[in-house]
Design a protein around this motif. Structure first.
Motif, PDB file in Angstrom:
ATOM      1  N   ASN A 340      21.288  -1.146  27.219  1.00 29.10           N
ATOM      2  CA  ASN A 340      20.236  -0.249  26.607  1.00 29.10           C
ATOM      3  C   ASN A 340      20.379   1.324  27.099  1.00 29.10           C
ATOM      4  O   ASN A 340      20.324   1.381  28.266  1.00 29.10           O
ATOM      5  CB  ASN A 340      18.860  -0.698  26.808  1.00 29.10           C
ATOM      6  CG  ASN A 340      17.845   0.158  26.113  1.00 29.10           C
ATOM      7  OD1 ASN A 340      18.033   0.972  25.224  1.00 29.10           O
ATOM      8  ND2 ASN A 340      16.585   0.114  26.670  1.00 29.10           N
ATOM      9  N   LEU A 350      33.133  -4.159  18.360  1.00 33.36           N
ATOM     10  CA  LEU A 350      31.844  -4.886  18.636  1.00 33.36           C
ATOM     11  C   LEU A 350      32.273  -6.187  18.478  1.00 33.36           C
ATOM     12  O   LEU A 350      32.628  -7.032  17.576  1.00 33.36           O
ATOM     13  CB  LEU A 350      30.763  -4.575  17.627  1.00 33.36           C
ATOM     14  CG  LEU A 350      29.291  -5.077  17.905  1.00 33.36           C
ATOM     15  CD1 LEU A 350      28.784  -4.629  19.400  1.00 33.36           C
ATOM     16  CD2 LEU A 350      28.390  -4.987  16.761  1.00 33.36           C
ATOM     17  N   ALA A 355      23.940  -4.312  17.885  1.00 36.73           N
ATOM     18  CA  ALA A 355      24.245  -2.922  18.013  1.00 36.73           C
ATOM     19  C   ALA A 355      23.467  -2.105  17.080  1.00 36.73           C
ATOM     20  O   ALA A 355      23.640  -1.970  16.121  1.00 36.73           O
ATOM     21  CB  ALA A 355      25.887  -2.784  17.836  1.00 36.73           C
ATOM     22  N   GLN A 356      22.486  -1.140  17.904  1.00 36.71           N
ATOM     23  CA  GLN A 356      21.933  -0.206  17.040  1.00 36.71           C
ATOM     24  C   GLN A 356      22.420   1.156  17.666  1.00 36.71           C
ATOM     25  O   GLN A 356      21.825   1.486  18.791  1.00 36.71           O
ATOM     26  CB  GLN A 356      20.276  -0.363  17.194  1.00 36.71           C
ATOM     27  CG  GLN A 356      19.791  -1.602  16.597  1.00 36.71           C
ATOM     28  CD  GLN A 356      19.505  -1.436  15.263  1.00 36.71           C
ATOM     29  OE1 GLN A 356      19.580  -0.363  14.829  1.00 36.71           O
ATOM     30  NE2 GLN A 356      19.119  -2.436  14.698  1.00 36.71           N
ATOM     31  N   VAL A 357      23.208   1.857  17.055  1.00 37.61           N
ATOM     32  CA  VAL A 357      23.898   3.040  17.908  1.00 37.61           C
ATOM     33  C   VAL A 357      23.321   4.472  17.317  1.00 37.61           C
ATOM     34  O   VAL A 357      23.321   4.563  16.308  1.00 37.61           O
ATOM     35  CB  VAL A 357      25.449   2.882  17.760  1.00 37.61           C
ATOM     36  CG1 VAL A 357      26.137   3.853  18.749  1.00 37.61           C
ATOM     37  CG2 VAL A 357      25.775   1.461  17.858  1.00 37.61           C
ATOM     38  N   GLN A 383      23.725   3.066  22.636  1.00 36.37           N
ATOM     39  CA  GLN A 383      23.258   1.826  22.389  1.00 36.37           C
ATOM     40  C   GLN A 383      21.832   1.898  22.504  1.00 36.37           C
ATOM     41  O   GLN A 383      21.247   2.324  23.550  1.00 36.37           O
ATOM     42  CB  GLN A 383      23.961   0.691  23.031  1.00 36.37           C
ATOM     43  CG  GLN A 383      23.097  -0.723  22.999  1.00 36.37           C
ATOM     44  CD  GLN A 383      23.262  -1.253  21.826  1.00 36.37           C
ATOM     45  OE1 GLN A 383      23.647  -0.627  20.627  1.00 36.37           O
ATOM     46  NE2 GLN A 383      22.354  -2.430  21.668  1.00 36.37           N
ATOM     47  N   ILE A 388      25.204  -5.073  24.640  1.00 34.29           N
ATOM     48  CA  ILE A 388      26.232  -5.519  23.620  1.00 34.29           C
ATOM     49  C   ILE A 388      27.501  -5.587  24.627  1.00 34.29           C
ATOM     50  O   ILE A 388      27.780  -5.009  25.299  1.00 34.29           O
ATOM     51  CB  ILE A 388      26.300  -4.364  22.435  1.00 34.29           C
ATOM     52  CG1 ILE A 388      26.707  -3.143  22.770  1.00 34.29           C
ATOM     53  CG2 ILE A 388      25.100  -4.781  21.539  1.00 34.29           C
ATOM     54  CD1 ILE A 388      27.073  -1.987  21.853  1.00 34.29           C
TER      55      ILE A 388
END
Lengths: 804, 65
Positions: A340, A350, A355-357, A383, A388
């Motif tokens: 994080n 990935l 994944a929230q980029v 991230q 991840i």
């Protein structure tokens, strides 16, 4: 609506950070918003450091998103540590950290008392303006990692980036100027004092017995001025001549040289006392001008490239073990682990994880982008959320983003193609000066040869363009300070002059014209009942359209009823049935709403119709900056405007209002495309301003004549540029360019003033009758009037232009 | 009037002393940071830890502030 009311009910703020407490944690009669803040308080109170809370109210930095202690494992690496430390032996190690969260006097106090918590820290000293913390510690007892972990647990996480590993110490430059000014000032004052008897003819009382001594004292005092304080002018003039370029330094150096040699000759030969006072005064004033111009904004860095933002090391999984590897050593195929809030240092694929980029460094937009397994994630993303794993597909320096820095634009030093007024003038000035000097020498050679050399040197002395050399530094320096007060921070004063010549503006879209994730939602219409709220939430949660997603997040209810019938028309809206109730959600024409059409055309609206009845609409500010309309229309008469966006063209119609023609708006631009676009404009002899914000604009910002980076927080992030502009003053933007034009006018007028002084002086000099007293009076008067004139009028124009 | 020579000598010694002080101040870094010292000088010494709890300590000082 109900949601807002809920939040307003409780207004308890955290004792540590001052944030609103949603959940409360109590300790010692104080309320804390989270366990992190409470822990900091406990740590401080157990070390008797609670004065932290007395100096300022709620000085802390929120601890809701604490940094994992394991994040600093790379500091244990011997090599990394060696590169970060400024000095290290058995007993003492010294290091300097940049701490962005430092913000008040409590911060200074706590950081300087660090030794109370970690007794092995022997010295902690803050430079608040630079947000730096200098630490000396005992390397045997404690390590870098412990110190950094302690700092970050207190909320003062040092920003350690790849850039810190490449040491660049350039401190001495500024100090040398201070020494030069000190020496010149000392000599100037004493020479003046020593020269007084001569000026007032007092020496007749003493029958000339002091005259000779005073002459020699002056000579001795002038030596350090000539050889030390003035040396940079000779170097600059010589460097210019070698490149066949005549700068203002040439007549200055010539004047200083002639003044010194002729005075020395006069003293030694016993003819008089020479012009030593004028000589020292001239150098002193010139150096003051240089200092005034050199003063820059310490906290801001204008030279950042991707290295300033990329981490030093990253966790690599090798043979099922986690090891820390410097990012420069990352190889293709390495499996890396990103936690994080960590940055992805190289283009990679990935492998697993959610994944929230957040690409705000790159594009300026901070709404996280969701990526699925197997997708390539470009370097520079951060991230958000779970850990991840990725496989590196390109080396750090070869990534999509970072290879931009391999472009030749970054190789050459930024010398602008636009010549400054001073550069243009000094060429002609020097030529005219030499003509007058040789002309008068030739004239006297025919009339009275004994006066010839006198006239020649007198011309060079009196015409030494001190006032001219001071007008630009003081006008531009003042302008730079005015703009700085208005949160428009300029790299060097020369940029002000550049701004006055510009005729083309190129804007980035995301993060520059739009506000990052500012898209606020407001609901207008009949108050919604809980039932209606749930129905709408149920409908929008079925759709993946960004607007639906935003409404869903806004409503945020959980017990949504089941949706029975559902049809979505792309680009129009949704028709659905919930519990037998018919719902229409969508654009005005889709819902069939016949309502007021007020002017806010930048806002997107989503209308709601339940059971054939229009209930209201959600209005979404698309996050365009406040005053965008005014800014662009004010700039319109003077600047050709372009838009360069890395995004797709879904906003094309909204933006067409401002940029008029489709060919002025380019979408889907890569960082390299942006750079090329600017260079193309320049080849057409356009004077280009680039306004951007993310690392993807870095090339364009560098290439443009004036690169302006817009930032929400000046302490945080901005790519290399000429100007850093605080986003909150975006609406003042056109004023700054008007002010720059006026500043140039001030320079022109002050040039005329200094020219008048020169002509008056020259009219005496060509006759060969220039007394040292006359020169000693004229030089300071001309300098002081020019300084006063430029500073006052520039300030006046700032007031007139509506700046502070 | 020969006393003038001594006076001139003295005045130079004095002036050189000040120049030396200036150079020393630049060298020791006093010109590098012109803000933090102005804050630092206002900090009180840390009160020795007493038996009373920190909270009461805090309150009394906040009041006097």
């Amino acid at each position: 609506m109900t949601k807002q009311a809920e939040i307003v009910k409780q207004k308890v703020s955290c004792f540590h950070c001052g944030d609103q407490c949603v959940t409360q944690t109590n300790h010692d009669d104080h309320t804390f918003c989270c366990v992190g803040c409470k822990n900091v308080y406990e740590l401080l109170s157990s070390n008797n450091l609670c004065s932290y809370y007395d100096i300022e109210n709620t000085p802390g930095v929120t601890q809701r998103n604490p940094v994992l202690a394991s994040a600093f494992a790379y500091l244990d690496d011997e090599k990394v540590a060696q590169q970060l430390l400024q000095y290290c032996d058995d007993k003492i190690a010294k290091v300097t950290f940049f701490i962005p969260t430092m913000h008040c006097s409590s911060c200074i106090w706590l950081l300087e008392n660090l030794y109370k918590i970690n007794p092995h820290v022997s010295l902690a000293k803050v430079n608040f303006l630079k947000k730096e913390l200098h630490i000396s510690f005992n390397p045997k007892e404690t390590g870098l990692r412990q110190i950094v972990t302690l700092l970050s647990s207190l909320g003062y996480e040092p920003a350690i980036s790849l850039n810190d590993l490449e040491k660049n110490v350039k401190k001495d430059e500024n100090r040398k100027l201070s020494y030069q000014i000190g020496v010149a000032g000392f000599c100037f004052g004493n020479i003046m004092l020593i020269s007084f008897p001569e000026y007032f003819g007092l020496d007749t009382f003493t029958k000339g017995s002091f005259s000779k001594l005073f002459g020699y004292i002056n000579l001795v005092l002038s030596l350090p001025v000539f050889f030390f304080s003035a040396q940079d002018y000779f170097k600059a003039a010589w460097g210019g001549i070698k490149k066949k370029f005549i700068s203002i330094d040439v007549p200055l150096a010539l004047g200083i040289l002639v003044m010194f040699t002729r005075s020395t000759y006069e003293v030694i030969s016993g003819h008089g006392i020479g012009w030593f006072d004028t000589h020292a005064g001239l150098v002193f004033f010139l150096l003051i001008g240089k200092w005034f111009q050199q003063k820059t904004f310490d906290t801001l860095s204008f030279e950042r490239d991707y290295k300033s933002y990329f981490p030093v090391a990253v966790t690599v999984i090798k043979d099922k073990q986690e090891i820390t590897v410097p990012v420069t050593a990352l190889a293709i195929g390495d499996r890396i682990k990103i936690r994080n809030n960590e940055l992805i240092p190289a283009d990679s694929i990935l492998l697993n994880g959610d994944a929230q980029v957040d690409f705000s460094f790159v594009t300026g937009e901070s709404d996280p982008v969701k990526k699925v397994v197997g997708e390539i994630i470009y370097a520079g993303g951060r991230q958000k959320g779970a850990t991840i794993e990725l496989e590196v597909s390109k080396k750090v320096s070869q990534s999509y983003l970072t290879q931009l820095w391999n472009n030749e634009t970054f190789a050459k030093n930024a010398t602008s193609s636009i010549q400054s007024f001073q550069q243009v003038v000094s060429k002609y000035f020097t030529i005219a000066l030499l003509i007058v000097a040789f002309g008068s020498a030739a004239f006297w050679l025919m009339v009275n040869p004994s006066l010839s050399l006198n006239a020649f040197t007198a011309v060079l002395i009196i015409a030494c363009p001190c006032a001219l050399a001071l007008s630009s530094p003081f006008a531009l320096g003042t302008a730079m300070r005015v703009l700085g007060r208005n949160k428009f921070y300029i790299k060097s004063p020369a940029v002000v002059e550049q701004m006055a010549h510009m005729d083309t503006m190129v804007f980035d879209k995301t993060g520059t014209l739009t506000q990052p994730s500012a898209s606020s939602i407001v609901y207008y219409g009949q108050p919604l009942t809980v039932n209606q709220l749930q129905i709408i939430a149920a409908v929008v949660s079925q759709s993946i359209h960004p607007l639906s997603q935003k409404i869903k997040t806004y409503l945020g209810t959980q017990n949504t009823p089941a949706v029975t019938a559902y049809t979505e028309t792309a680009g129009k809206g949704i028709e659905a049935e919930v519990n037998g109730v018919k719902v229409l959600v969508g654009s005005r024409s889709f819902v069939g709403a016949d309502v007021h059409n007020n002017a806010n055309n930048l806002a997107t609206r989503v209308y709601i119709k339940i059971n054939q009845k229009l209930i209201g609409y959600f209005e979404m500010e698309q996050g365009y900056r406040k005053g965008l309309n005014e800014v662009l229309s004010q700039l319109n008469p003077n600047f050709k405007q372009y838009l360069l966006s890395g995004d797709n063209d879904k906003e094309r119609n909204n933006l067409k209002v401002y940029f008029k023609h489709d060919e002025n708006m380019l979408f889907n631009q890569t960082p390299a495309d942006k750079l090329n676009f600017i260079q193309n404009l320049q080849q057409q002899h356009k004077k280009v301003v680039m306004i951007g914000d993310g690392l993807n604009d870095a090339g364009a910002l560098k290439a443009a004549h004036v690169g302006i980076s817009v930032t929400e927080n000046t302490a945080h992030f901005s790519p290399a540029s000429d100007v850093i502009m605080d986003a909150e003053v975006f609406s003042n933007f056109p004023k700054y360019f008007g002010f720059a034009k006026n500043t140039l006018k001030v320079i022109h007028i002050s040039f005329i003033i200094s020219l008048i002084y020169n002509i008056v002086g020259l009219s005496f000099a060509v006759q060969g009758t220039l007394s040292p007293l006359f020169a000693a009076v004229l030089m300071p008067i001309s300098s002081v009037t020019v300084i006063a004139f430029t500073t006052l009028t520039t300030t006046f124009f700032a007031k007139k232009g509506g700046l502070q | 009037m020969s006393v003038m020579f001594i006076l001139i000598g003295c005045s130079f010694l004095l002036a050189i002393g000040f120049l030396g002080a200036f150079i020393w101040s630049v060298r020791s870094g006093q010109m590098d940071d012109d803000y933090t010292p102005s804050v630092r000088i206002l900090f009180d010494d840390i009160k020795p830890k007493t038996e009373t709890t920190n909270t009461t300590n805090n309150k009394s000082t906040t009041d006097t502030n």
